[in-house]
Design a protein around this motif. Structure first.
Motif, short mmCIF file in Angstrom:
data_model
loop_
_atom_site.label_atom_id
_atom_site.label_comp_id
_atom_site.label_asym_id
_atom_site.label_seq_id
_atom_site.Cartn_x
_atom_site.Cartn_y
_atom_site.Cartn_z
N GLY A 33 0.78 -1.23 0.00
CA GLY A 33 0.00 0.00 0.00
C GLY A 33 0.81 1.28 0.00
N VAL A 34 2.12 1.16 -0.26
CA VAL A 34 3.00 2.33 -0.32
C VAL A 34 2.95 2.94 -1.72
CG1 VAL A 34 5.38 3.13 -0.08
CG2 VAL A 34 4.51 1.32 1.43
N ALA A 35 2.85 4.25 -1.81
CA ALA A 35 2.97 4.94 -3.10
C ALA A 35 4.45 4.98 -3.48
CB ALA A 35 2.42 6.36 -3.00
N VAL A 36 4.75 4.75 -4.76
CA VAL A 36 6.13 4.55 -5.19
C VAL A 36 6.52 5.54 -6.29
CG1 VAL A 36 7.75 2.92 -6.23
CG2 VAL A 36 6.03 2.09 -4.62
N VAL A 37 7.69 6.15 -6.10
CA VAL A 37 8.32 6.93 -7.17
C VAL A 37 9.47 6.09 -7.69
CG1 VAL A 37 9.50 9.07 -7.78
CG2 VAL A 37 7.66 9.10 -6.07
N ARG A 75 17.53 16.19 -6.40
CA ARG A 75 16.66 17.20 -5.78
C ARG A 75 15.34 17.33 -6.54
NH1 ARG A 75 21.78 21.29 -5.13
NH2 ARG A 75 22.72 20.27 -3.30
N GLU A 76 15.43 17.23 -7.86
CA GLU A 76 14.23 17.28 -8.69
C GLU A 76 13.34 16.05 -8.41
OE1 GLU A 76 13.18 16.75 -13.41
OE2 GLU A 76 15.08 17.68 -12.87
N LEU A 77 13.97 14.90 -8.21
CA LEU A 77 13.25 13.67 -7.93
C LEU A 77 12.46 13.80 -6.62
CD1 LEU A 77 12.84 10.67 -8.79
CD2 LEU A 77 14.90 10.13 -7.47
N ILE A 78 13.09 14.34 -5.60
CA ILE A 78 12.41 14.57 -4.32
C ILE A 78 11.22 15.50 -4.52
CG2 ILE A 78 12.62 15.58 -2.02
CD1 ILE A 78 14.11 12.99 -2.13
N GLN A 79 11.44 16.59 -5.26
CA GLN A 79 10.38 17.56 -5.46
C GLN A 79 9.21 16.97 -6.24
OE1 GLN A 79 10.33 20.66 -3.96
NE2 GLN A 79 8.20 20.45 -4.58
N LYS A 80 9.51 16.14 -7.23
CA LYS A 80 8.43 15.51 -8.00
C LYS A 80 7.62 14.56 -7.13
CE LYS A 80 10.10 15.91 -12.73
NZ LYS A 80 10.40 15.22 -14.01
N ALA A 81 8.30 13.86 -6.22
CA ALA A 81 7.59 12.98 -5.29
C ALA A 81 6.64 13.80 -4.40
CB ALA A 81 8.58 12.20 -4.44
N GLY A 86 2.65 14.32 -2.19
CA GLY A 86 2.50 15.15 -1.00
C GLY A 86 3.59 15.02 0.04
N ARG A 87 4.44 14.01 -0.08
CA ARG A 87 5.46 13.79 0.95
C ARG A 87 6.45 12.73 0.49
NH1 ARG A 87 2.85 9.97 5.22
NH2 ARG A 87 3.35 11.61 6.69
N VAL A 88 7.52 12.57 1.26
CA VAL A 88 8.47 11.47 1.08
C VAL A 88 8.74 10.89 2.46
CG1 VAL A 88 10.83 10.80 0.44
CG2 VAL A 88 9.60 12.48 -0.94
N THR A 89 8.52 9.60 2.63
CA THR A 89 8.77 8.97 3.93
C THR A 89 9.78 7.83 3.86
OG1 THR A 89 6.89 7.44 3.63
CG2 THR A 89 6.45 9.54 4.76
N ILE A 90 10.09 7.38 2.65
CA ILE A 90 11.05 6.29 2.46
C ILE A 90 11.94 6.64 1.27
CG2 ILE A 90 11.33 3.84 1.84
CD1 ILE A 90 8.49 3.39 3.05
N ALA A 91 13.24 6.44 1.42
CA ALA A 91 14.16 6.61 0.29
C ALA A 91 15.09 5.41 0.23
CB ALA A 91 14.97 7.89 0.44
N ILE A 92 15.10 4.74 -0.91
CA ILE A 92 15.92 3.54 -1.08
C ILE A 92 16.91 3.79 -2.22
CG2 ILE A 92 15.93 1.08 -1.64
CD1 ILE A 92 13.11 0.94 -0.39
N ALA A 93 18.19 3.91 -1.86
CA ALA A 93 19.25 4.18 -2.84
C ALA A 93 19.72 2.86 -3.43
CB ALA A 93 20.40 4.93 -2.16
N ASN A 94 18.99 2.39 -4.41
CA ASN A 94 19.28 1.10 -5.01
C ASN A 94 20.17 1.21 -6.25
OD1 ASN A 94 18.65 -1.89 -5.57
ND2 ASN A 94 17.89 -0.90 -7.42
N ALA A 95 20.18 2.37 -6.91
CA ALA A 95 20.95 2.52 -8.14
C ALA A 95 22.44 2.30 -7.88
CB ALA A 95 20.74 3.92 -8.73
N GLY A 96 23.05 1.52 -8.74
CA GLY A 96 24.48 1.26 -8.61
C GLY A 96 25.02 0.65 -9.88
#
Length: 258
Positions: A33-37, A75-81, A86-96
């Motif tokens: 039930g989490v919204a995902v960017v 920073r743009e990614l955060i703003q688009k989320a 309406g908010r950001v509560t989880i950030a997963i740095a998976n790119a590598g």
């Protein structure tokens, strides 16, 4: 633009999520039930993955293609989320990125590419996400994608392993910086995992099934289940930790090259 119907809904950003482990994480988050960017450097993969999730879980996902090593894009990614959900509560740095190479001939260009995405991108995603979570006063969870190569030496992966070990130290250090704001920071360290990339090696599954104590390499879903737990409310008292998910390989560490 999707309507943010639930002001308390969890909203996650996942980088490098067009396929493989990142996509599996997005799928499991959406299932909860989490919204995902969903971010990926490949625009076509981003669109395909986003469409699949929105079909399966009814408008749960916003796809944002772009370079997760670029601080301005982060920073743009955060703003688009925020604009979208309406908010950001989880950030997963998976790119590598994994660039194999012998230490004695490894090039400055290759090292820079690995450092930029694996470390610079992860560091500044965590920074930008933490700043947004602090502004919201909601707390949150940050997670870094490490690797067993940050724990055990692996042939031709000196640069990659170095960055993964660094991410684990970053998770530990950010406990001092972010705990007061209700933000947890952890890492997961996958071992051999069956993804689209590793499937290109016809011997991969056979080799790792032999040398992994549990008898098989991980699936992306195995990694996703552990990741989603660490960013969930059930793990709110866990921070600064790294969870190794490798079927027991680091306990014995046989080389796939033997």
């Amino acid at each position: 633009m999707l309507e943010n119907k639930n002001a308390k809904q969890q909203v996650a950003i996942v980088t490098g999520a067009g396929q493989g482990i990142g996509f599996a994480i997005c799928r499991e988050l959406a299932r909860q039930g989490v919204a995902v960017v969903l971010n990926d450097a490949d625009a076509a993969l981003t669109e395909q993955a986003t469409r699949q999730l929105n079909t399966e879980f009814k408008d749960c996902c916003l796809g944002v293609p772009g370079n997760a090593a670029d601080v301005f894009f982060i920073r743009e990614l955060i703003q688009k989320a925020v604009d979208h959900f309406g908010r950001v509560t989880i950030a997963i740095a998976n790119a590598g990125i994994t660039l194999f190479g012998d230490f004695l001939t490894y090039t400055p260009e290759a090292l820079q590419r690995v450092m930029d995405l694996n470390l610079r991108g992860s560091f500044f995603l965590a920074q930008a996400a933490a700043q947004q979570m602090m502004k919201q006063q909601t707390g949150g969870s940050i997670l870094f994608m490490s690797s067993v190569t940050g724990h055990q030496a692996h042939k031709n992966l000196a640069a990659y392993g170095m960055t993964k070990a660094a991410l684990e130290m970053l998770a530990k250090n950010l406990v001092v910086e972010l705990s007061a704001y209700g933000i947890t920071v952890n890492a997961v360290a996958p071992g051999a995992t069956l993804t689209e990339r590793t499937a290109e090696d016809p011997e991969y599954e056979k080799t790792w099934s032999i040398i992994t104590p549990i008898g098989r390499p991980a699936t992306p879903t195995d990694i996703a289940h552990a990741t989603v737990f660490l960013v969930s409310e059930k793990a709110r008292h866990i921070t600064g930790q790294t969870l190794i998910i490798d079927g027991g390989w680091t306990s014995v560490s046989p080389s796939p090259y033997a």
